[in-house]
Design an enzyme around this catalytic site. Structure first.
Site, PDB file in Angstrom:
ATOM      1  N   HIS A 154      -3.893  23.118   1.347  1.00  0.00           N
ATOM      2  CA  HIS A 154      -3.345  23.760   2.534  1.00  0.00           C
ATOM      3  C   HIS A 154      -3.692  23.027   3.811  1.00  0.00           C
ATOM      4  O   HIS A 154      -3.804  23.634   4.879  1.00  0.00           O
ATOM      5  CB  HIS A 154      -3.821  25.220   2.610  1.00  0.00           C
TER       6      HIS A 154
ATOM      7  N   GLY B 127       5.098  -8.155   6.790  1.00  0.00           N
ATOM      8  CA  GLY B 127       3.683  -8.433   6.940  1.00  0.00           C
ATOM      9  C   GLY B 127       3.005  -9.086   5.757  1.00  0.00           C
ATOM     10  O   GLY B 127       1.782  -9.154   5.712  1.00  0.00           O
TER      11      GLY B 127
ATOM     12  N   SER C  48       9.919 -16.962   0.505  1.00  0.00           N
ATOM     13  CA  SER C  48       9.267 -18.242   0.785  1.00  0.00           C
ATOM     14  C   SER C  48       9.049 -19.061  -0.476  1.00  0.00           C
ATOM     15  O   SER C  48       9.201 -20.286  -0.469  1.00  0.00           O
ATOM     16  CB  SER C  48       7.926 -18.008   1.489  1.00  0.00           C
TER      17      SER C  48
END
Length: 559
Positions: free
Chosen positions: A220, A389, A432
């Site tokens: 909760h 990132g 890449s």
């Protein structure tokens, strides 16, 4: 508050309406927060109705488990608030026939009181009703008696056992007995890395520093039993299972089911890591994990964290878990392979006899690897500004792969470039890896075994062309080509003017650096940054900056 809602006061009703709209097997009672099966037989022909519920905010619980073999109805209160007595009573009246109803209740004061009073009222009307209280949270085992523990995610497994028993046609007393035994056989514990925000409150339930986590929490949005330093996934799982198994007292060889439950803000990747750790710990303890499920089953809105539930099994309870069930959120299955299945790697191509390694080539490769490692943090920051990132880490993996190449890989220039291409292709994620591998393979085909500087310049230009062809980009698109193309041109021009190898590479590195810096003002037209449009302007492209970094390292290595 960042919530995808309309009016917080209407969020629960609108959620229930959306669930009913999406699920052909569910119906919504007009003026109550109750979802139930839409095709129930006449009352006289009904089996025992299994009813559960509680506050909303735990989705997919409880409405997601309404269906054959599971719940007959789910009663939804406001967020983290027990449904009212009248709501629960309405659910009993709508679903129970002469066979009666079983209420599965999580052990919170409001739920116990409201479901309990509704049961009394239904019995007064002549409807047989039994209740089972689920109190599976072991976090409070040293603070409260067992019957005062909270009910958390293990409730979902109790739903499954009770629903299967009812579907089998058992009378109410036997369905209740199986559900109570299942509730007594399950233990759970949770951990959170942050709070959640109740829509009506509009702010997080507690503050938590980035380096801490809450251990032993409920469902909760409350804080946990204690605040501890943030740990790895393996360590957090081990801590939870230590408490669970200490309370369970299961003998080696015992059969169990495992539920790895996300609290709403934990992605599947992290839950799978937790599941891996949990299976390892349980098996190391000598337990036989017969079934396991991993996902978001009973959440705390968007709380980041997870809970683990371990249920002791015998053959009968396992059969209940395996019994047919069809509900929007029940994943079914749960079967596991006896062990992780690992296949051998494909065999490499036949090895050729290596020649004498060229120390200069190897030194150049190691210099590039060192430069990529040194630039990891910078490249990560740049890539995070315009992409996902991961570039710094990916190229650092590529650096490790280059260092791991055997000396024989540097027998001559074409062999070295082809070997590096293979290493980078396997080590570097995303785009890449393929780009660098294509460039190196194309360059290798343009090189003699012992190339002169002019041969290297031609091979460099060929490699740049391969990247342009593979990616469809051109200079000015804000990609690695904005550093590669001027570097290749500068290298060739310097050699034509009679510069030595070191001076020519210095000029190439300077051109790459200037090209990378120029990308900060370019509108991205290729790559992940193109999705950001003008928002990417102001930060240099990470891929172009990586080219400048390794060219600087390469230039320093050449005497």
């Amino acid at each position: 508050m960042r919530k995808f809602v309309n009016d917080p006061r209407a969020a629960v009703r609108e959620m229930l309406e959306g669930l009913a709209d999406l699920s052909p097997g569910l119906a919504l009672i007009a003026r109550e927060g109750i979802l139930l099966r839409s095709a129930l037989p006449p009352p006289s022909a009904r089996q025992v109705a299994v009813i559960s519920g509680g506050g909303s905010g735990h989705e997919p619980a409880h409405a997601g488990y309404v269906g054959p073999g599971l719940l007959t109805a789910a009663v939804a209160g406001d967020v983290f608030t027990s449904p009212s007595v009248d709501q629960v009573l309405a659910a009993i009246r709508a679903t129970a026939g002469p066979a009666g109803a079983l209420l599965v209740v999580k052990n919170y004061t409001g739920d116990v009181l409201n479901f309990g009073l509704a049961a009394e009222l239904a019995r007064a009307e002549g409807i047989p009703v039994e209740s089972v209280i689920v109190a599976d949270d072991v976090a409070l085992r040293d603070r409260v008696e067992a019957d005062r523990r909270r009910g958390i995610a293990g409730t979902v497994l109790v739903h499954k056992v009770a629903g299967a028993a009812a579907e089998a046609g058992l009378p109410l007393a036997e369905v209740a007995a199986e559900a109570r035994a299942a509730a007594a056989a399950v233990r759970s514990m949770g951990v959170a890395l942050g709070p959640c925000t109740v829509p009506a409150a509009g702010r997080p339930g507690f503050d938590l520093p980035d380096d801490m986590m809450e251990l032993g929490l409920g469902i909760h949005g409350e804080a946990g039993l204690r605040r501890v330093p943030r740990a790895t996934a393996d360590a957090a799982v081990a801590a939870m299972l230590e408490a669970i198994l200490a309370d369970h007292a299961l003998a080696p060889g015992s059969r169990v089911a495992l539920l790895v439950n996300g609290l709403g803000g934990t992605p599947p990747m992290e839950l799978a890591i937790a599941a891996r750790a949990a299976l390892t710990v349980l098996r190391a303890a000598g337990l036989v994990v017969e079934r396991a499920w991993c996902g978001a089953f009973l959440t705390a809105i968007e709380m980041p964290g997870c809970s683990l539930s371990v249920m002791a099994l015998d053959a009968a309870r396992l059969a209940r878990l395996d019994a047919m069930a069809e509900a929007p959120a029940w994943p079914g299955g749960g079967r596991l392979p006896p062990a992780r299945q690992l296949l051998p790697d494909p065999p490499p191509p036949p090895a050729t006899s290596p020649g004498v390694p060229d120390a200069t080539l190897r030194a150049a490769a190691l210099a590039v690897a060192e430069a990529l490692d040194a630039a990891e943090a910078e490249l990560t920051a740049l890539d995070a500004a315009g992409g996902d990132g991961d570039l710094g880490l990916s190229l650092a993996r590529g650096a490790s792969a280059m260092r791991a190449l055997p000396e024989g890989a540097f027998a001559d220039a074409p062999t070295a470039l082809a070997a590096i291409a293979g290493a980078l292709r396997r080590a570097i994620a995303g785009s890449s890896g393929p780009f660098y591998a294509a460039a190196l393979l194309r360059a290798a085909r343009h090189l003699p075994a012992r190339p002169a500087p002019a041969d290297w310049a031609a091979a460099f230009e060929a490699g740049v062309a391969a990247i342009a062809e593979l990616g469809g980009a051109k200079p000015g698109d804000r990609t690695m080509l904005d550093a590669l193309q001027p570097a290749a041109e500068a290298l060739s021009a310097a050699l034509r003017e009679g510069a030595g190898a070191r001076a020519a590479l210095d000029r190439a590195a300077a051109a790459a650096e200037a090209g990378a810096q120029a990308t900060a003002a370019m509108h991205p037209r290729r790559g992940r940054a193109s999705y950001l449009g003008a928002r990417a302007i102001g930060t240099p492209d990470a891929g172009a900056s990586a080219v400048a970094a390794w060219l600087r390292g390469l230039a320093r290595s050449v005497a």
